[in-house]
Design a protein around this motif. Structure first.
Motif, PDB file in Angstrom:
ATOM      1  N   ALA A   1      -6.777  -5.789  -9.601  1.00  0.00           N
ATOM      2  CA  ALA A   1      -7.671  -5.656  -8.340  1.00  0.00           C
ATOM      3  C   ALA A   1      -7.377  -6.653  -7.144  1.00  0.00           C
ATOM      4  CB  ALA A   1      -9.150  -5.335  -8.759  1.00  0.00           C
ATOM      5  N   LYS A   2      -7.516  -6.201  -6.271  1.00  0.00           N
ATOM      6  CA  LYS A   2      -7.252  -7.174  -4.880  1.00  0.00           C
ATOM      7  C   LYS A   2      -7.986  -6.731  -3.826  1.00  0.00           C
ATOM      8  CE  LYS A   2      -2.995  -8.204  -4.240  1.00  0.00           C
ATOM      9  NZ  LYS A   2      -1.542  -8.099  -3.823  1.00  0.00           N
TER      10      LYS A   2
ATOM     11  N   VAL B   1      -0.013   1.758  -6.360  1.00  0.00           N
ATOM     12  CA  VAL B   1      -1.134   1.042  -5.878  1.00  0.00           C
ATOM     13  C   VAL B   1      -2.125   2.147  -5.393  1.00  0.00           C
ATOM     14  CG1 VAL B   1      -1.827  -0.593  -4.381  1.00  0.00           C
ATOM     15  CG2 VAL B   1       0.281  -0.869  -5.561  1.00  0.00           C
ATOM     16  N   LEU B   2      -3.413   1.996  -5.991  1.00  0.00           N
ATOM     17  CA  LEU B   2      -4.217   2.835  -5.325  1.00  0.00           C
ATOM     18  C   LEU B   2      -5.257   2.276  -4.442  1.00  0.00           C
ATOM     19  CD1 LEU B   2      -6.231   4.259  -8.901  1.00  0.00           C
ATOM     20  CD2 LEU B   2      -4.252   5.223  -7.354  1.00  0.00           C
TER      21      LEU B   2
ATOM     22  N   SER C   1       0.740  -1.074   0.075  1.00  0.00           N
ATOM     23  CA  SER C   1      -0.091   0.079  -0.074  1.00  0.00           C
ATOM     24  C   SER C   1       0.952   1.283   0.023  1.00  0.00           C
ATOM     25  CB  SER C   1      -0.743   0.002   1.311  1.00  0.00           C
ATOM     26  OG  SER C   1      -0.281  -0.138   2.390  1.00  0.00           O
ATOM     27  N   SER C   2       2.205   1.203   0.324  1.00  0.00           N
ATOM     28  CA  SER C   2       2.980   2.335   0.313  1.00  0.00           C
ATOM     29  C   SER C   2       3.535   2.736  -1.073  1.00  0.00           C
ATOM     30  CB  SER C   2       4.232   2.142   1.296  1.00  0.00           C
ATOM     31  OG  SER C   2       4.994   0.974   0.808  1.00  0.00           O
TER      32      SER C   2
ATOM     33  N   ARG D   1     -10.961  -3.564   2.057  1.00  0.00           N
ATOM     34  CA  ARG D   1     -10.043  -2.585   1.146  1.00  0.00           C
ATOM     35  C   ARG D   1     -10.053  -3.313  -0.188  1.00  0.00           C
ATOM     36  NH1 ARG D   1      -3.709  -2.003   3.129  1.00  0.00           N
ATOM     37  NH2 ARG D   1      -2.894  -3.198   1.025  1.00  0.00           N
ATOM     38  N   VAL D   2      -9.607  -2.322  -1.304  1.00  0.00           N
ATOM     39  CA  VAL D   2      -9.341  -2.927  -2.410  1.00  0.00           C
ATOM     40  C   VAL D   2      -8.339  -2.169  -3.126  1.00  0.00           C
ATOM     41  CG1 VAL D   2     -10.405  -2.823  -5.030  1.00  0.00           C
ATOM     42  CG2 VAL D   2     -11.898  -3.526  -3.116  1.00  0.00           C
ATOM     43  N   ASP D   3      -7.412  -2.736  -3.690  1.00  0.00           N
ATOM     44  CA  ASP D   3      -6.151  -2.201  -4.186  1.00  0.00           C
ATOM     45  C   ASP D   3      -6.309  -2.291  -5.736  1.00  0.00           C
ATOM     46  OD1 ASP D   3      -5.276  -1.936  -1.650  1.00  0.00           O
ATOM     47  OD2 ASP D   3      -3.547  -3.467  -1.853  1.00  0.00           O
ATOM     48  N   LEU D   4      -6.142  -1.433  -6.490  1.00  0.00           N
ATOM     49  CA  LEU D   4      -6.032  -1.103  -7.724  1.00  0.00           C
ATOM     50  C   LEU D   4      -4.860  -0.773  -8.443  1.00  0.00           C
ATOM     51  CD1 LEU D   4      -9.596   0.662  -8.440  1.00  0.00           C
ATOM     52  CD2 LEU D   4      -8.906  -1.724  -8.326  1.00  0.00           C
ATOM     53  N   SER D   5      -4.360  -1.367  -9.389  1.00  0.00           N
ATOM     54  CA  SER D   5      -2.947  -0.972  -9.897  1.00  0.00           C
ATOM     55  C   SER D   5      -2.910  -1.614 -11.423  1.00  0.00           C
ATOM     56  CB  SER D   5      -1.749  -1.548  -9.071  1.00  0.00           C
ATOM     57  OG  SER D   5      -0.553  -0.993  -9.646  1.00  0.00           O
ATOM     58  N   SER D   6      -1.750  -2.032 -11.994  1.00  0.00           N
ATOM     59  CA  SER D   6      -1.892  -2.239 -13.395  1.00  0.00           C
ATOM     60  C   SER D   6      -0.851  -3.460 -13.633  1.00  0.00           C
ATOM     61  CB  SER D   6      -1.437  -1.180 -14.241  1.00  0.00           C
ATOM     62  OG  SER D   6      -2.367  -0.277 -14.323  1.00  0.00           O
ATOM     63  N   SER D   7      -0.354  -4.295 -12.445  1.00  0.00           N
ATOM     64  CA  SER D   7       0.611  -5.296 -12.684  1.00  0.00           C
ATOM     65  C   SER D   7       0.400  -5.910 -11.154  1.00  0.00           C
ATOM     66  CB  SER D   7       1.899  -4.915 -12.616  1.00  0.00           C
ATOM     67  OG  SER D   7       2.433  -3.923 -11.708  1.00  0.00           O
TER      68      SER D   7
END
Length: 602
Positions: free
Chosen positions: A486-487, A451-452, A446-447, A551-557
């Motif tokens: 997404a996670k 990562v959104l 998350s840091s 929580r939902v983490d959004l990113s591209s990898s």
């Protein structure tokens, strides 16, 4: 747990039957229709002249490893057969990924049913690839096939778990790197096998030098493995290339036999296991059963996975005994020990203390229902907000980030198999360390700036999420192609045992933008244009307890779980260039990006 309780009697019987002598015929070379002979071992009760039902396993992992199962089922009144699949270990021919296993399975079944010791009924056993050989025979309508128990089984490879919404699951790159030098035709030569082992031992270095190009690395010494991997990594569309074991599009081809599907919330094939249940149940007249536990791939006998303990009840203690109960019912006509068609484990009812093995005690409990997803759930939209909020109220704004393919977000746990040496499986605190080769420092994911993070306020009551998961996004990019990941994370608050809290991964997923509209056809993006896109996560059942955050983490990898998109729009895994992308998640009234959570009310 029902599966454990129902078989206490069978376990006692097993102690007596373990004294029965077993006769073994090894390396019978069974001819296929093209003349290729497959090595086959037959286990039978010694001295028996009775015609018996057969339990068959067809494996690429060496039939010699089936000795325990062979002796067990022979001692319980079955003929057990283990066969090396084509081109593997002592079988003749050339290995191909699954595509020979339908016809070879049919020919094997014809041979079995013609034998004097066979009563004409065949049940099948096996996990992963060996579960896939079961699906292959069922889709081919193999004669004599009377039941299957596909565990964590290969299926629907163009949809999820191999090509995942267009992205490639790198565990299969790892599978090839490991197995091309182990059990292959080429590896029979010790010197060549040593070269391939050296390649496998150095595979982390090869990971940094993708894409794979033909005849440029030692894998060329095992050409059938190199050819398959290159083609698989380049072939993103869900078309004829991925037809074998495509149950979702060919459910009506499946033989009408009793089917028992087994999967785990952290298994690499979990999404396909529940999807297959939903596809086969309305098509087959025979019973279709499903069990989903909190397990990683092939580990139903264990209750702790990754950094998390789910409690003793999570494990199936005697994995052969419950299968015996199913075979006795479906092959011998005995009463069924199974009282419900769907059994699933809801994670998260534990208190979160640290166990004596330094694991998070997440706990959980079993539920018996008639269908999947179970009745009683309600889809609830949790919307993303520009301030990092995750709320049932619609938000506003846009969140942008820079995605650099040279520095992808590392994988920490999840739905993984065949990841030995490059990934860890299961539930983990989303924090780096020595267990993550590409995120060695103890920093939380998350840091990272790419990562959104969107999360609820601490929950005022327990929230159970049970079912299939999707993230609905409106996205844009300054590139013609990119990925969106997404996670779902269960965020534990700080406690005495976990003073830094614990960010536990629940499920994840990906979508390659060029496959946003269809898994069968690629369509590049127009830079700057906003597109709707769905990220399908793996299914789950988890209680987010009061005081926790969703929580939902959004990113591209998410690497090396998935291959990294170079953002250039070049043909898949044939790129020569890499481009940094600026990607955006839109979450205003017109573009209400959100996750859909199936919330259970009990």
């Amino acid at each position: 747990m029902v599966i454990t309780r129902c078989f206490l009697f069978l376990a006692l019987v097993s102690l007596l039957q373990a004294q029965i002598e077993v006769a073994v015929e090894s390396n019978i070379m069974v001819a296929m229709r093209d003349g290729v002979k497959l090595a086959t071992d037959v286990y039978r009760p010694a001295g028996s002249t009775e015609k018996l039902p057969v339990i068959l396993t067809r494996t690429p992992y060496n039939k010699n490893g089936a000795k325990k199962q062979g002796e067990y089922f022979a001692q319980h009144g079955y003929v057990f057969i283990a066969q090396d699949t084509r081109g593997r270990y002592t079988s003749e021919g050339v290995w191909h990924w699954m595509t020979d296993d339908a016809l070879d399975g049919v020919d094997c079944a014809k041979w079995i049913t013609s034998q004097s010791w066979s009563d004409g009924k065949i049940g099948m056993l096996g996990t992963s690839y060996v579960g896939g050989t079961q699906h292959a025979m069922a889709l081919a309508q193999a004669p004599g096939l009377a039941t299957v128990i596909p565990v964590d089984a290969v299926s629907n490879c163009g949809v999820q778990s191999m090509r995942n919404a267009g992205a490639f699951e790198m565990r299969f790159w790892n599978w090839i790197m490991l197995n091309s030098g182990k059990g292959s035709n080429t590896a029979q030569d010790p010197a060549t096998g040593a070269v391939l082992k050296e390649m496998a031992d150095n595979r982390l270095n090869y990971l940094a030098n993708l894409p794979l190009r033909k005849d440029t690395m030692p894998l060329k010494l095992a050409p059938e493995y190199e050819d398959w991997l290159i083609n698989a990594m380049r072939h993103g569309a869900n078309d004829e290339f991925w037809k074998q074991n495509n149950i979702l599009d060919h459910a009506y081809d499946y033989k009408d036999i009793p089917v028992f599907l087994v999967g785990g919330w952290y298994d690499s094939w979990a999404g396909n296991t529940t999807s297959n249940f939903r596809a086969l149940t309305p098509v087959l007249k025979s019973d279709v059963y499903l069990i989903m536990g909190p397990w990683i791939h092939g580990a139903q006998a264990k209750s702790a996975h990754g950094m998390v303990d789910f409690g003793d009840e999570a494990a199936i203690k005697d994995e052969l005994a419950w299968r015996l109960g199913w075979y006795d019912h479906t092959l011998k006509g005995k009463a069924s020990p199974f009282t419900t068609k769907v059994r699933y484990f809801t994670m998260g009812t534990g208190d979160g203390h640290k166990t004596d093995k330094d694991l998070l005690y997440h706990g959980g409990e079993w539920h018996d229902v008639k269908e999947w997803p179970p009745a009683g759930t309600k889809p609830v939209n949790y919307y993303f907000g520009s301030d990092g909020a995750l709320s049932t109220q619609k938000q506003k704004g846009t969140s942008s980030y820079t995605f650099d393919p040279r520095n992808p977000v590392p994988t920490i746990g999840g739905n993984i198999s065949s990841g030995d040496g490059i990934m860890v499986q299961g539930a983990w605190d989303q924090r780096g360390g020595a267990h993550v080769w590409n995120w060695l420092n103890p920093l939380p994911l998350s840091s990272r700036n790419d990562v959104l993070v969107f999360q609820t306020e601490p929950l005022t009551e327990d929230v159970e999420v049970t079912g299939e998961l999707e993230v609905k996004l409106w996205v844009s990019s300054d590139c013609v192609d990119t990925d969106f990941t997404a996670k779902l994370v269960d965020v534990y608050p700080a406690s005495k045992d976990w003073p830094g809290g614990f960010d536990m991964n629940i499920a994840d997923g990906i979508c390659r933008a060029r496959f946003r509209d269809s898994l069968k056809e690629e369509k590049l993006m127009e830079p700057g244009k906003v597109y709707p896109l769905t990220v399908r996560l793996y299914p789950t059942s988890n209680v987010f307890k009061k005081g926790h955050r969703i929580r939902v983490d959004l990113s591209s990898s998410n690497f090396p779980r998935f291959d990294v998109n170079p953002n250039t729009g070049e043909p898949l895994q044939q790129h020569r260039r890499i481009k940094t992308a600026i990607n955006s998640i839109h979450h205003d009234a017109e573009h209400p990006s959100h996750i859909v959570l199936p919330v259970m009310k009990r």
